[in-house]
Design a protein around this motif. Structure first.
Motif, PDB file in Angstrom:
ATOM      1  N   ASN A 160     -10.371   6.275   8.574  1.00  0.00           N
ATOM      2  CA  ASN A 160      -9.805   7.577   8.907  1.00  0.00           C
ATOM      3  C   ASN A 160     -10.818   8.456   9.628  1.00  0.00           C
ATOM      4  O   ASN A 160     -10.444   9.252  10.496  1.00  0.00           O
ATOM      5  N   PHE A 161     -12.095   8.300   9.300  1.00  0.00           N
ATOM      6  CA  PHE A 161     -13.148   9.073   9.965  1.00  0.00           C
ATOM      7  C   PHE A 161     -13.196   8.748  11.455  1.00  0.00           C
ATOM      8  O   PHE A 161     -13.498   9.613  12.280  1.00  0.00           O
ATOM      9  N   TYR A 162     -12.904   7.497  11.822  1.00  0.00           N
ATOM     10  CA  TYR A 162     -12.897   7.079  13.218  1.00  0.00           C
ATOM     11  C   TYR A 162     -11.478   7.074  13.816  1.00  0.00           C
ATOM     12  O   TYR A 162     -11.237   6.411  14.826  1.00  0.00           O
ATOM     13  N   SER A 163     -10.532   7.809  13.184  1.00  0.00           N
ATOM     14  CA  SER A 163      -9.168   7.967  13.698  1.00  0.00           C
ATOM     15  C   SER A 163      -8.459   6.628  13.854  1.00  0.00           C
ATOM     16  O   SER A 163      -7.831   6.346  14.882  1.00  0.00           O
ATOM     17  N   LEU A 164      -8.570   5.796  12.826  1.00  0.00           N
ATOM     18  CA  LEU A 164      -7.877   4.516  12.791  1.00  0.00           C
ATOM     19  C   LEU A 164      -6.934   4.487  11.591  1.00  0.00           C
ATOM     20  O   LEU A 164      -7.086   5.270  10.647  1.00  0.00           O
ATOM     21  N   LYS A 165      -5.965   3.607  11.634  1.00  0.00           N
ATOM     22  CA  LYS A 165      -5.069   3.436  10.494  1.00  0.00           C
ATOM     23  C   LYS A 165      -4.725   1.957  10.353  1.00  0.00           C
ATOM     24  O   LYS A 165      -4.891   1.169  11.286  1.00  0.00           O
ATOM     25  N   ARG A 166      -4.241   1.583   9.171  1.00  0.00           N
ATOM     26  CA  ARG A 166      -3.826   0.222   8.880  1.00  0.00           C
ATOM     27  C   ARG A 166      -2.304   0.118   8.959  1.00  0.00           C
ATOM     28  O   ARG A 166      -1.593   1.001   8.458  1.00  0.00           O
ATOM     29  N   ILE A 167      -1.849  -0.955   9.583  1.00  0.00           N
ATOM     30  CA  ILE A 167      -0.414  -1.244   9.605  1.00  0.00           C
ATOM     31  C   ILE A 167      -0.223  -2.691   9.161  1.00  0.00           C
ATOM     32  O   ILE A 167      -1.092  -3.542   9.391  1.00  0.00           O
ATOM     33  N   ALA A 225       3.155   7.486   5.986  1.00  0.00           N
ATOM     34  CA  ALA A 225       4.137   6.675   5.259  1.00  0.00           C
ATOM     35  C   ALA A 225       3.483   5.771   4.223  1.00  0.00           C
ATOM     36  O   ALA A 225       4.132   5.320   3.285  1.00  0.00           O
ATOM     37  N   GLY A 226       2.178   5.483   4.394  1.00  0.00           N
ATOM     38  CA  GLY A 226       1.488   4.611   3.453  1.00  0.00           C
ATOM     39  C   GLY A 226       1.768   3.142   3.719  1.00  0.00           C
ATOM     40  O   GLY A 226       2.642   2.784   4.509  1.00  0.00           O
ATOM     41  N   LEU A 227       1.010   2.300   3.058  1.00  0.00           N
ATOM     42  CA  LEU A 227       1.168   0.859   3.197  1.00  0.00           C
ATOM     43  C   LEU A 227       2.127   0.324   2.140  1.00  0.00           C
ATOM     44  O   LEU A 227       2.293   0.941   1.077  1.00  0.00           O
ATOM     45  N   ARG A 278       1.978  -4.305  -1.727  1.00  0.00           N
ATOM     46  CA  ARG A 278       1.170  -5.522  -1.711  1.00  0.00           C
ATOM     47  C   ARG A 278      -0.068  -5.330  -0.834  1.00  0.00           C
ATOM     48  O   ARG A 278      -1.192  -5.617  -1.253  1.00  0.00           O
ATOM     49  N   GLN A 279       0.126  -4.835   0.381  1.00  0.00           N
ATOM     50  CA  GLN A 279      -1.005  -4.607   1.286  1.00  0.00           C
ATOM     51  C   GLN A 279      -1.918  -3.488   0.779  1.00  0.00           C
ATOM     52  O   GLN A 279      -3.128  -3.525   0.978  1.00  0.00           O
ATOM     53  N   HIS A 280      -1.321  -2.501   0.111  1.00  0.00           N
ATOM     54  CA  HIS A 280      -2.118  -1.386  -0.413  1.00  0.00           C
ATOM     55  C   HIS A 280      -3.122  -1.864  -1.452  1.00  0.00           C
ATOM     56  O   HIS A 280      -4.322  -1.553  -1.363  1.00  0.00           O
TER      57      HIS A 280
END
Length: 337
Positions: free
Chosen positions: A66-73, A86-88, A91-93
């Motif tokens: 998040n510090f580098y303006s990235l997110k997980r999908i 929306a969150g993960l 299972r992935q979370h």
């Protein structure tokens, strides 16, 4: 590529800084803060767990991502990317949380175990034929190859990512079933709206009030850490460089006390001419000292094995000739020990 790789090293710069702070507190007041140093790894992994859980739940990313303006999908064929708020999926979370927190903790513990076993192997006087000694010697012999395989795995994955042959720069992302993408304008707006929301609790339940207060406190700490880190990241890198092993010789040369004069009897010994010019070399084996050990009778420093074998056979100091017994061997501890 820079952002994806740099976020991996962000928490690696935070932990040494916190560790040094706890070390200073423990040395200044061992009775009050000594437990922080003794249980530092466990306290840190608990705080890291809370921090990563907060950011994964609110931003679909770890703190450094998040510090580098990235997110997980989640991995999949769908082109539509969900918003960061929306969150993960569950299972992935949970897989992401365990891999972010548990793997570095276990790796650090394993490195400390290897270091302690190596030290024990150098200093133990037990028979080399014991089954326990054979086991951990085999473990110490295999560990460098296992560690090389682990690091090589990450390096090959990064190279494939740079060349466009892989979707992940880290095997941990693949194991978690997610991939990294940039935050979009819609993600940033949704995150800002979520951070700005202040919905007072309508229920008078004590449990809900406590949970709401804890969430607000954790959110405030996380926001302060993220904001302050952007200001103090240079200072953290400076601390990491200042206390690195490569810089220790420079620090010692700047802060070392004057060298005490050698024993007077040394000038009368013919063996004094055989002393090596480098201070880090053992006078007996002529190699860089391993497990430095001083003789209390003369103050000269040797390898532990060299000093032990010589004193046991001759009952005197190799450099000065002073009468010396095995109980006069004193192990020297470095500041990092």
């Amino acid at each position: 590529v820079f952002e994806a790789v740099a976020q991996d090293s962000l928490m690696a710069a935070v932990k040494p800084a916190l560790q040094h702070l706890v070390k200073v507190l423990a040395e200044s007041n061992p009775g009050r803060y000594g437990f922080l140093w003794h249980w530092f790894d466990e306290i840190y992994v608990l705080l890291d767990l809370l921090l990563q859980q907060h950011y994964l739940a609110r931003c679909s990313a770890s703190f450094s991502e998040n510090f580098y303006s990235l997110k997980r999908i989640p991995m999949g064929d769908g082109r539509q990317q969900p918003l960061a708020t929306a969150g993960l999926p569950k299972r992935q979370h949970w897989k992401s949380l365990l891999l972010l927190v548990l793997v570095p903790y276990l790796k650090g513990k394993l490195e400390k175990l290897v270091s302690s076993l190596r030290e024990e192997d150098e200093y133990s006087i037990h028979p080399p034929s014991s089954s326990w000694k054979r086991f951990y010697r085999a473990f110490l012999a295999a560990y460098p190859y296992v560690n090389m395989t682990w690091e090589g795995w990450f390096l090959i994955q990064q190279l494939c990512y740079i060349l466009g042959k892989a979707e992940h720069h880290s095997p941990m992302l693949k194991l978690a079933g997610v991939r990294l993408v940039r935050l979009t304008a819609e993600d940033i707006q949704a995150l800002e709206k979520k951070w700005a929301e202040t919905t007072p609790s309508q229920t008078h339940s004590i449990t809900s009030r406590v949970q709401s207060a804890l969430r607000k406190a954790l959110g405030g700490v996380a926001f302060s850490l993220s904001t302050g880190l952007s200001v103090s990241v240079f200072f953290l890198q400076f601390l990491d460089w200042w206390y690195s092993s490569e810089n220790q010789e420079t620090i010692k040369s700047l802060t070392a006390l004057p060298t005490p004069p050698p024993p007077v009897h040394l000038e009368q010994e013919p063996s004094s001419a055989l002393l090596p010019g480098l201070k880090t070399v053992c006078p007996l084996c002529r190699r860089v000292r391993v497990n430095a050990t001083a003789l209390a009778t003369s103050g000269f420093v040797f390898c532990y094995r060299c000093a032990y074998a010589y004193v046991r056979a001759h009952q005197r100091c190799p450099a000065t000739g002073y009468a010396t017994e095995l109980q006069h061997l004193v192990k020297l501890y470095s500041p990092e020990s």
